[in-house]
Design a protein around this motif. Sequence first.
Motif, PDB file in Angstrom:
ATOM      1  N   THR A 232      -0.423   7.994 -18.424  1.00 10.58           N
ATOM      2  CA  THR A 232       0.796   7.185 -18.554  1.00 10.58           C
ATOM      3  C   THR A 232       0.655   6.182 -19.688  1.00 10.58           C
ATOM      4  N   ALA A 233      -0.532   5.578 -19.820  1.00 17.12           N
ATOM      5  CA  ALA A 233      -0.757   4.607 -20.886  1.00 17.12           C
ATOM      6  C   ALA A 233      -0.657   5.268 -22.258  1.00 17.12           C
ATOM      7  N   LYS A 234      -1.209   6.487 -22.401  1.00 21.42           N
ATOM      8  CA  LYS A 234      -1.107   7.202 -23.679  1.00 21.42           C
ATOM      9  C   LYS A 234       0.358   7.464 -24.041  1.00 21.42           C
ATOM     10  N   HIS A 235       1.132   7.863 -23.041  1.00 24.91           N
ATOM     11  CA  HIS A 235       2.550   8.141 -23.285  1.00 24.91           C
ATOM     12  C   HIS A 235       3.285   6.881 -23.723  1.00 24.91           C
ATOM     13  N   MET A 236       2.986   5.758 -23.075  1.00 23.76           N
ATOM     14  CA  MET A 236       3.663   4.504 -23.416  1.00 23.76           C
ATOM     15  C   MET A 236       3.263   4.010 -24.796  1.00 23.76           C
ATOM     16  N   GLN A 237       2.026   4.309 -25.226  1.00 25.09           N
ATOM     17  CA  GLN A 237       1.575   3.851 -26.540  1.00 25.09           C
ATOM     18  C   GLN A 237       2.286   4.561 -27.685  1.00 25.09           C
ATOM     19  N   LYS A 238       2.943   5.685 -27.390  1.00 18.40           N
ATOM     20  CA  LYS A 238       3.692   6.383 -28.427  1.00 18.40           C
ATOM     21  C   LYS A 238       4.926   5.595 -28.861  1.00 18.40           C
ATOM     22  N   ASP A 239       5.371   4.691 -27.975  1.00 17.66           N
ATOM     23  CA  ASP A 239       6.500   3.825 -28.321  1.00 17.66           C
ATOM     24  C   ASP A 239       5.991   2.776 -29.307  1.00 17.66           C
ATOM     25  N   LYS A 240       6.563   2.754 -30.515  1.00 17.86           N
ATOM     26  CA  LYS A 240       6.081   1.853 -31.565  1.00 17.86           C
ATOM     27  C   LYS A 240       6.293   0.387 -31.212  1.00 17.86           C
ATOM     28  N   ARG A 241       7.183   0.109 -30.248  1.00 18.54           N
ATOM     29  CA  ARG A 241       7.398  -1.271 -29.842  1.00 18.54           C
ATOM     30  C   ARG A 241       6.309  -1.753 -28.879  1.00 18.54           C
TER      31      ARG A 241
ATOM     32  N   LEU B 193     -13.436   0.829  -2.988  1.00 19.46           N
ATOM     33  CA  LEU B 193     -14.433   1.865  -2.736  1.00 19.46           C
ATOM     34  C   LEU B 193     -13.708   3.037  -2.092  1.00 19.46           C
ATOM     35  N   VAL B 194     -13.516   4.106  -2.855  1.00 17.81           N
ATOM     36  CA  VAL B 194     -12.729   5.263  -2.416  1.00 17.81           C
ATOM     37  C   VAL B 194     -13.466   6.541  -2.818  1.00 17.81           C
ATOM     38  N   PRO B 195     -13.074   7.701  -2.273  1.00 13.63           N
ATOM     39  CA  PRO B 195     -13.697   8.963  -2.683  1.00 13.63           C
ATOM     40  C   PRO B 195     -13.617   9.166  -4.191  1.00 13.63           C
ATOM     41  N   THR B 196     -14.683   9.701  -4.773  1.00 15.29           N
ATOM     42  CA  THR B 196     -14.772   9.833  -6.227  1.00 15.29           C
ATOM     43  C   THR B 196     -13.635  10.667  -6.808  1.00 15.29           C
ATOM     44  N   HIS B 197     -13.282  11.785  -6.159  1.00 14.31           N
ATOM     45  CA  HIS B 197     -12.246  12.646  -6.743  1.00 14.31           C
ATOM     46  C   HIS B 197     -10.898  11.924  -6.781  1.00 14.31           C
ATOM     47  N   GLU B 198     -10.644  11.062  -5.806  1.00 13.40           N
ATOM     48  CA  GLU B 198      -9.393  10.314  -5.820  1.00 13.40           C
ATOM     49  C   GLU B 198      -9.415   9.209  -6.878  1.00 13.40           C
ATOM     50  N   ALA B 199     -10.581   8.599  -7.081  1.00 17.48           N
ATOM     51  CA  ALA B 199     -10.709   7.576  -8.114  1.00 17.48           C
ATOM     52  C   ALA B 199     -10.514   8.185  -9.501  1.00 17.48           C
ATOM     53  N   VAL B 200     -11.085   9.373  -9.707  1.00 15.81           N
ATOM     54  CA  VAL B 200     -10.926  10.059 -10.992  1.00 15.81           C
ATOM     55  C   VAL B 200      -9.458  10.428 -11.218  1.00 15.81           C
ATOM     56  N   ALA B 201      -8.803  10.910 -10.176  1.00 13.40           N
ATOM     57  CA  ALA B 201      -7.392  11.278 -10.304  1.00 13.40           C
ATOM     58  C   ALA B 201      -6.527  10.063 -10.613  1.00 13.40           C
ATOM     59  N   ALA B 202      -6.804   8.932  -9.947  1.00 15.13           N
ATOM     60  CA  ALA B 202      -6.028   7.710 -10.188  1.00 15.13           C
ATOM     61  C   ALA B 202      -6.222   7.213 -11.614  1.00 15.13           C
TER      62      ALA B 202
ATOM     63  N   ASP C 154      -6.138  -0.390 -22.505  1.00 17.88           N
ATOM     64  CA  ASP C 154      -6.694  -1.076 -21.329  1.00 17.88           C
ATOM     65  C   ASP C 154      -5.685  -2.024 -20.705  1.00 17.88           C
ATOM     66  N   GLN C 155      -4.952  -2.751 -21.551  1.00 20.20           N
ATOM     67  CA  GLN C 155      -3.948  -3.684 -21.039  1.00 20.20           C
ATOM     68  C   GLN C 155      -2.836  -2.939 -20.306  1.00 20.20           C
ATOM     69  N   ILE C 156      -2.415  -1.820 -20.867  1.00 14.53           N
ATOM     70  CA  ILE C 156      -1.356  -1.038 -20.219  1.00 14.53           C
ATOM     71  C   ILE C 156      -1.835  -0.503 -18.875  1.00 14.53           C
ATOM     72  N   ARG C 157      -3.053   0.007 -18.838  1.00 19.93           N
ATOM     73  CA  ARG C 157      -3.589   0.517 -17.574  1.00 19.93           C
ATOM     74  C   ARG C 157      -3.628  -0.580 -16.510  1.00 19.93           C
ATOM     75  N   ALA C 158      -4.077  -1.776 -16.911  1.00 21.96           N
ATOM     76  CA  ALA C 158      -4.146  -2.883 -15.953  1.00 21.96           C
ATOM     77  C   ALA C 158      -2.758  -3.262 -15.453  1.00 21.96           C
ATOM     78  N   ASP C 159      -1.776  -3.299 -16.363  1.00 25.07           N
ATOM     79  CA  ASP C 159      -0.408  -3.653 -15.971  1.00 25.07           C
ATOM     80  C   ASP C 159       0.203  -2.586 -15.058  1.00 25.07           C
ATOM     81  N   LEU C 160      -0.056  -1.313 -15.377  1.00 21.19           N
ATOM     82  CA  LEU C 160       0.459  -0.236 -14.530  1.00 21.19           C
ATOM     83  C   LEU C 160      -0.181  -0.286 -13.139  1.00 21.19           C
ATOM     84  N   PHE C 161      -1.471  -0.532 -13.117  1.00 21.50           N
ATOM     85  CA  PHE C 161      -2.220  -0.578 -11.860  1.00 21.50           C
ATOM     86  C   PHE C 161      -1.605  -1.586 -10.889  1.00 21.50           C
ATOM     87  N   ILE C 162      -1.380  -2.808 -11.377  1.00 23.36           N
ATOM     88  CA  ILE C 162      -0.867  -3.845 -10.487  1.00 23.36           C
ATOM     89  C   ILE C 162       0.615  -3.624 -10.199  1.00 23.36           C
TER      90      ILE C 162
END
Length: 414
Positions: free
Chosen positions: A223-232, A207-216, A238-246
Amino acid sequence: MELVDDFTPMPRTAGDVVAVLLDDLTCTDNEVNRQASLRGERIVEALDLARRHPEIYAHDADPAMAERSAMLDIALRLRLSEDQVREVQSTTRWAMRHLPEVWAQARTGFASMAAVRQVVTLLHFVVPPVDAPEEVRDAAAAVFAKVDHAAAEWVLTCPPEVFRRRVKRLIDVISGDLAARRHTRAMADRKVVRTPDSDGMSWLGALVPTHEAVAAMGRLTATAKHMQKDKREGRTRDQIRADLFISWLTGKGTATAVKTKLFITVPVQLLAGEPVPVEQATVLGGDAIDPLTAKQLFLDNPTFHRVITDPIKGVVIDMDRRTYRPTRAQRDWLILQHGTCSRDGCSRLAVDADLDHDRPWAHGGLTNLDDLRPLCPRDHKHRHRTRAVYRTRPDRTVEVTTPTGFVSNSPPPF
């Protein structure tokens, strides 16, 4: 003259049957609401009685300690947590005092405790400080009265979300420009919560301020979009976001990576490669881990405390210590053995618990594994300052006999 009975029962259609069932459902729902409000009042009465007669519960007749002990007594009887009991009594006490019309609807079954809790929560920020001047308290009381009257009408016809929006909008209108104060109160409630799911997974939220949650979230997505450009890259966004988050939170691959010690038990059959292990691998607290992950963690991850447990005996060599303070090895083993506080129904983690002597050390108790048990700080204080009796069973779980004679039940093994 022969009398003919002209009464012929009308055939009942499926629609008639459904209507009868739904009418009965409404009556049942009203009765559930009525009983819930009555339960709240009984909890308040019991806690007030405990404060007026603290000698029932506390050795030193301390009213605050007696109330806390009575709360444990209620929690054990109703199979609730102490925090849930505290929430019910807090909501009930506040509504009875400040929302008489809404509470009357609850007592007659037309308002649920969930609806009452919504109003109480939304009005929380209007509550004046204890040392507020009289005019401030009078203004707050006027707000309570207006909201109480309107909410008592709306609760009869509005579904939960519409009801919440209407009450919130009314409070905003009659309270004036209090957005800054409300945000300050909300900021004080910020926190991080982990909720266990199934199949070795958990939800982690903050539970954090909305503007910080949106920024995160924006950074994770970019970052996930950039990583998906790699064909490998075969993961979904969603999986990339979860992995980056942790990965970002734990500092994986950085010099400041988390060094927290985690405890995990791995049955020997699992490491031996048996297809259907007798026991599952578990992380502290009882959450199961799939066999593949457990093996990998056991073999490769140095941040995990590696202990192989025998599924038949489930014990290691006892280290008798005639000093008062347990050793680190004893603490680690008791954490692994119990996972949580050993008292029936308590889910607080053993890693945060105190190690309590079953037989008090001052009375000849020994500091060994057979005489030690993890009790959370709250239960540890109950054990020594109240008249509740804590008894360790042969399986190392702890039974509680409350001062009013209630005996807790051992939870099922699974």
